[in-house]
Motif scaffolding. Structure first.
Motif, short mmCIF file in Angstrom:
data_model
loop_
_atom_site.label_atom_id
_atom_site.label_comp_id
_atom_site.label_asym_id
_atom_site.label_seq_id
_atom_site.Cartn_x
_atom_site.Cartn_y
_atom_site.Cartn_z
N GLN A 140 2.75 -1.91 -8.57
CA GLN A 140 2.74 -2.52 -9.12
C GLN A 140 1.81 -3.34 -9.45
OE1 GLN A 140 3.05 -6.74 -8.96
NE2 GLN A 140 6.06 -6.37 -9.08
N THR A 141 2.22 -3.83 -10.94
CA THR A 141 1.27 -4.35 -12.02
C THR A 141 1.23 -6.14 -11.57
OG1 THR A 141 1.70 -3.40 -13.93
CG2 THR A 141 0.90 -5.18 -14.63
N LYS A 142 -0.09 -6.56 -11.04
CA LYS A 142 -0.30 -7.58 -10.94
C LYS A 142 -1.46 -8.61 -11.68
CE LYS A 142 1.30 -7.20 -6.85
NZ LYS A 142 1.68 -6.62 -6.14
N TYR A 143 -0.52 -10.13 -12.10
CA TYR A 143 -1.78 -10.71 -12.41
C TYR A 143 -2.36 -12.02 -12.11
CZ TYR A 143 1.64 -8.63 -15.62
OH TYR A 143 2.52 -7.43 -16.49
N ARG A 144 -3.62 -12.19 -12.79
CA ARG A 144 -4.43 -13.05 -12.10
C ARG A 144 -5.25 -13.74 -13.47
NH1 ARG A 144 -6.44 -10.97 -5.87
NH2 ARG A 144 -4.23 -10.61 -5.50
N ASP A 145 -5.35 -14.80 -13.80
CA ASP A 145 -6.10 -15.71 -14.81
C ASP A 145 -7.58 -15.26 -14.52
OD1 ASP A 145 -6.45 -16.10 -17.37
OD2 ASP A 145 -5.64 -17.97 -17.17
N GLU A 146 -8.15 -14.49 -13.67
CA GLU A 146 -9.56 -14.59 -13.60
C GLU A 146 -10.42 -15.11 -15.05
OE1 GLU A 146 -10.53 -13.32 -10.66
OE2 GLU A 146 -9.37 -11.53 -9.68
#
Ligand code: ATP
Ligand code: MG
Length: 567
Positions: A140-146
């Motif tokens: 699944q697609t994950k989101y992190r504001d790196e």
């Protein structure tokens, strides 16, 4: 019959030049070879060739997860705030979390990882010990504001992860689920053709106990790990712990302390230069605040304090650096000239190298002055010995004592024994054999799919371009038609026969593209075998080339086909 992909119909535009913002090999090559395009910082679009590689990796991951009995599910990426508030991660994640509001003002997030939601699903689905153990996963697609989404798809702000979770009623059960995952990861990374190491890791924000990382050594890696050249010890540098050093000589028998006039030497470098001694002869004392109270940390002058390790040792206490205000009303603390002798009111933590009986040059607790012959166990005492220095190459291996090597690597997978942290937060119990509720224990296992593409590119590419392991490559064979009608005819017929035999073929049948460009593109795209229908096409002879070794051979078509269908 496997698919024959004609390049004349493939949406692909290769580039001769590296993208201006690209720093790493995978970023340059994946863009130039037409696998991905940047849509925004850390946000990538996958083009047909890239999509095939991504699907090949996902397929292998799914096969191995299914083989250990894990079941695939798909949870949303858009998530309500409440479950993450229940575990504290809504706050803990800080700036890394993408938070958003819906039209009614409700708070949502884009999932960075899914422990909370999986725990809720299992709470809903499993009520008895008979329903466990259970292992579930998703791709699944994950989101992190790196903070620094550099290095192409290696560190995205949107990325594809395989995350799985295990649920057991006993610690032994958890250990078994963990072992199953660890073995599945080994199969996956072996099949993907990775060079990798399994190292002990710190669990970080996830909480929990046992945890290991799968690291792919590569220059572009953002992790550093230690590797023992003589035994099988390997660990993330953050996770290395050393045995306390043996006590040195008797604290008595050293000359008496003696003040040294050392004007303008507030740093170890200036002090060592002024006195003409090595930095390792000096004792560095770093002041920090632990839950607001000032504490001194002593390490040899040539070493650095690892604030991450210090924080881990002292958790849940919070460690902060001191500021100028902290020195106000503290005449005992002289900035730049702190020494452990006479610092009675301050807790003193030291590295085990500051052993009883060792003698140091250190601050005199008065301006512009240091002292020599300051002896541990005679002139000062250590309250707590903790392993707090930044690991360096040559440090002794904790298992066998050999000097350690330090290497850079890319984290491609991470397996955790989480324990009951999330089960506690959601009161995840099942009815036990004796009719009483049992608290469930969990494991969580992440594997970066998009990152694996980048990491494999880093490990396998050469000056000419990408160079994929066969199972991952967008095709098994890349057939190049040099240009003339006869050559194209031969190339297409060869491609078709290979396709019928189950070989995945990419055939460069583009008209009006020079042979030179086609050869360069074939090298860049990185399919493991390149077949050229060129000079001797009229005789029915083609050239078969190994992309990795560069070895080439001229073969009659029939022989080429039997050779290529045998792999
Ligand atoms: P890192 O230390 O590199 O930020 P992490 O320890 O935060 O990674 P985990 O939470 O353990 O990562 O995530 C599981 C896996 O997901 C990682 O092992 C990695 O393969 C992948 N991954 C994590 N962050 C990213 C990202 N920003 N882009 C691509 N893949 C990622
Ligand atoms: Mg990790």
């Amino acid at each position: 019959m496997a698919q024959v992909q004609r390049m004349s119909r493939l949406m692909i535009k290769t580039l001769r030049d590296d993208p201006a913002d690209a720093e790493t090999l995978n970023h340059k090559l994946l863009v130039r070879a037409g696998y991905v395009r940047r849509t925004s910082a850390g946000i990538w679009s996958w083009l047909p060739l890239g999509m095939t590689v991504l699907e090949n990796i996902s397929r292998i991951v799914r096969e191995e997860m299914d083989a250990i009995g894990a079941q695939e599910v798909l949870l949303p990426a858009l998530l309500p705030k409440e479950p993450y508030e229940a575990t504290g991660r809504w706050e803990e994640y800080g700036d890394l979390l993408f938070r958003l509001k819906d039209r009614r003002g409700g708070d949502y997030l884009l999932g960075p990882t899914h422990e909370e939601i999986f725990t809720q699903i299992v709470k809903d689905q499993c009520t008895s010990y008979k329903d466990l153990p259970v292992m579930i996963y998703q791709v699944q697609t994950k989101y992190r504001d790196e903070a620094r989404p550099r290095s192409g798809v290696l560190r995205g702000r949107e990325f594809l992860m395989k995350d799985s979770y295990s649920f057991d009623t006993t610690d032994e059960g958890l250990a078994e689920s963990y072992a199953l995952h660890r073995a599945a990861y080994r199969k996956i990374f072996d099949r993907l053709g990775f060079d990798y190491r399994i190292v002990s890791a710190v669990s970080g924000a996830m909480g929990g106990s046992a945890s290991e990382e799968f690291l792919a050594p590569a220059a572009a890696g953002e992790d550093t790990f230690v590797d023992c050249p003589s035994c099988d010890y390997a660990a993330n540098t953050e996770a290395v712990t050393f045995k306390p050093a043996e006590p040195a000589a008797d604290p008595a028998g050293h000359p008496a302390m003696e003040d040294l006039d050392t004007p303008d030497t507030p740093t170890i470098e200036t002090l060592a230069a002024h006195l003409g001694v090595p930095a390792s002869a000096t004792l560095k004392n770093l002041l920090v605040k632990v839950d607001g109270e000032i504490v001194a940390v002593g390490v040899p002058g040539d070493r650095e304090v690892d604030l991450g390790k210090l924080g881990e040792h002292l958790a849940p206490a919070v460690v902060d650096l001191v500021t100028a205000e902290d020195f106000e009303g503290r005449p005992d603390l002289v900035r730049g000239y702190v020494g452990p002798q006479g610092l009675d009111k301050v807790r003193y933590i030291a590295d085990p190298r500051v052993a009883r009986g060792t003698s140091w040059i250190t601050g005199a607790n008065k301006p512009d002055t240091h002292v020599r012959n300051v002896v541990c166990g005679r002139d000062f005492e250590v309250d707590d010995y903790l392993d707090v220095v930044v690991v360096e190459a040559g440090d002794p291996c904790p298992a066998c004592g050999t000097g350690l090597k330090l290497d850079r690597a890319i984290e491609i997978g991470h397996v955790f024994q989480l324990g009951r942290k999330y089960a506690d937060a959601f009161q995840l119990d099942v009815l036990g054999q004796n009719g009483k509720p049992v608290r469930v224990t969990m494991g969580s296992y992440g594997l970066g799919i998009t990152r694996a593409v980048a990491a494999l590119a880093e490990q396998t590419a050469d000056e000419q371009g990408l160079c994929w392991p066969r199972e991952v490559a967008p095709a098994d064979v890349h057939v190049v038609a040099a240009g003339k009608a006869l050559q194209t005819e031969l190339a297409l017929s060869l491609a078709e026969q290979l396709g019928e035999a189950g070989v995945r073929v990419l055939v460069d049948d583009r008209a009006g593209v020079s042979p030179g460009v086609k050869f360069t593109d074939a090298e860049l795209i990185g399919v493991p075998t390149i077949v050229v229908a060129g000079r001797r096409a009229g005789e029915g002879v083609v050239e078969v080339k190994d992309r990795r070794t560069g070895e080439r051979e001229e073969l009659p078509v029939a022989e080429a086909i039997s050779r290529l269908t045998a792999v």
